[in-house]
Scaffold this motif. Structure first.
Motif, PDB file in Angstrom:
ATOM      1  N   UNK A  21       0.717  -1.215  -0.142  1.00 14.31           N
ATOM      2  CA  UNK A  21      -0.072   0.062   0.007  1.00 14.31           C
ATOM      3  C   UNK A  21       0.886   1.181   0.082  1.00 14.31           C
ATOM      4  N   UNK A  22       2.109   1.040  -0.228  1.00 14.74           N
ATOM      5  CA  UNK A  22       3.095   2.384  -0.157  1.00 14.74           C
ATOM      6  C   UNK A  22       2.644   3.603  -1.120  1.00 14.74           C
ATOM      7  N   UNK A  23       1.842   3.123  -2.158  1.00 14.27           N
ATOM      8  CA  UNK A  23       1.726   4.158  -3.067  1.00 14.27           C
ATOM      9  C   UNK A  23       0.135   4.445  -2.957  1.00 14.27           C
ATOM     10  N   UNK A  24      -0.740   3.885  -2.220  1.00 14.33           N
ATOM     11  CA  UNK A  24      -2.086   4.171  -1.961  1.00 14.33           C
ATOM     12  C   UNK A  24      -2.372   5.484  -1.182  1.00 14.33           C
ATOM     13  N   UNK A  25      -3.695   6.016  -1.212  1.00 13.93           N
ATOM     14  CA  UNK A  25      -3.754   7.251  -0.466  1.00 13.93           C
ATOM     15  C   UNK A  25      -3.891   7.115   0.982  1.00 13.93           C
ATOM     16  N   UNK A  26      -3.311   7.740   1.791  1.00 13.50           N
ATOM     17  CA  UNK A  26      -3.444   7.924   3.255  1.00 13.50           C
ATOM     18  C   UNK A  26      -2.191   7.013   3.873  1.00 13.50           C
ATOM     19  N   UNK A  27      -1.259   6.561   2.975  1.00 13.36           N
ATOM     20  CA  UNK A  27      -0.195   5.467   3.505  1.00 13.36           C
ATOM     21  C   UNK A  27       0.600   6.300   4.456  1.00 13.36           C
ATOM     22  N   UNK A  28       0.921   7.407   4.350  1.00 11.48           N
ATOM     23  CA  UNK A  28       1.914   7.999   5.377  1.00 11.48           C
ATOM     24  C   UNK A  28       1.245   8.247   6.753  1.00 11.48           C
ATOM     25  N   UNK A  29      -0.172   8.831   6.575  1.00  6.29           N
ATOM     26  CA  UNK A  29      -0.601   8.908   7.945  1.00  6.29           C
ATOM     27  C   UNK A  29      -1.260   7.742   8.716  1.00  6.29           C
ATOM     28  N   UNK A  30      -1.315   6.632   7.784  1.00  2.18           N
ATOM     29  CA  UNK A  30      -1.591   5.198   8.187  1.00  2.18           C
ATOM     30  C   UNK A  30      -0.482   4.705   8.876  1.00  2.18           C
ATOM     31  N   UNK A  31       0.761   4.868   8.264  1.00  4.93           N
ATOM     32  CA  UNK A  31       1.829   4.381   8.984  1.00  4.93           C
ATOM     33  C   UNK A  31       2.146   5.181  10.231  1.00  4.93           C
ATOM     34  N   UNK A  32       1.966   6.347  10.260  1.00  8.73           N
ATOM     35  CA  UNK A  32       2.143   7.190  11.529  1.00  8.73           C
ATOM     36  C   UNK A  32       1.187   6.686  12.557  1.00  8.73           C
ATOM     37  N   UNK A  33       0.029   6.451  12.321  1.00  9.13           N
ATOM     38  CA  UNK A  33      -1.013   5.947  13.149  1.00  9.13           C
ATOM     39  C   UNK A  33      -0.645   4.261  13.910  1.00  9.13           C
ATOM     40  N   UNK A  34      -0.003   3.639  12.830  1.00 12.14           N
ATOM     41  CA  UNK A  34       0.296   2.199  13.284  1.00 12.14           C
ATOM     42  C   UNK A  34       1.530   2.349  14.312  1.00 12.14           C
ATOM     43  N   UNK A  35       2.672   3.268  14.117  1.00 18.63           N
ATOM     44  CA  UNK A  35       3.605   3.324  15.090  1.00 18.63           C
ATOM     45  C   UNK A  35       3.042   4.083  16.397  1.00 18.63           C
ATOM     46  N   UNK A  36       2.094   4.972  16.381  1.00 17.28           N
ATOM     47  CA  UNK A  36       1.373   5.453  17.711  1.00 17.28           C
ATOM     48  C   UNK A  36       0.717   4.665  18.337  1.00 17.28           C
ATOM     49  N   UNK A  37       0.332   3.435  17.694  1.00 12.15           N
ATOM     50  CA  UNK A  37      -0.692   2.593  18.325  1.00 12.15           C
ATOM     51  C   UNK A  37      -2.283   3.151  18.288  1.00 12.15           C
TER      52      UNK A  37
END
Length: 69
Positions: free
Chosen positions: A24-40
């Motif tokens: 999903x690296x090129x899908x919309x929202x990836x950057x924010x989703x990854x931040x949310x993942x690491x923030x729990x």
């Protein structure tokens, strides 16, 4: 073992991120989703994955859950 649950959670997060970046690296929202993942932040993670294919979302969420015990 000291830190066992914390280590499992970190490993689950790392696994989920590697799959996320590949699928999903090129899908919309990836950057924010990854931040949310690491923030729990599960709710924010879900919110940023809404435009992703359902099977990718399900797989990432499955991997993000730490293994029991």
């Amino acid at each position: 073992r000291k830190g066992g649950a914390k280590d499992r959670a970190r490993q689950a997060c790392d696994r989920a991120y590697h799959v996320m970046s590949t699928l999903a690296g090129d899908l919309p929202g990836f950057e924010e989703a990854s931040r949310a993942l690491f923030a729990g932040d599960h709710e924010r993670l879900l919110a940023h994955m809404t435009a992703w294919p359902q099977d990718v979302r399900a797989y990432v969420l499955q991997l993000a859950a730490p293994a029991p015990g």
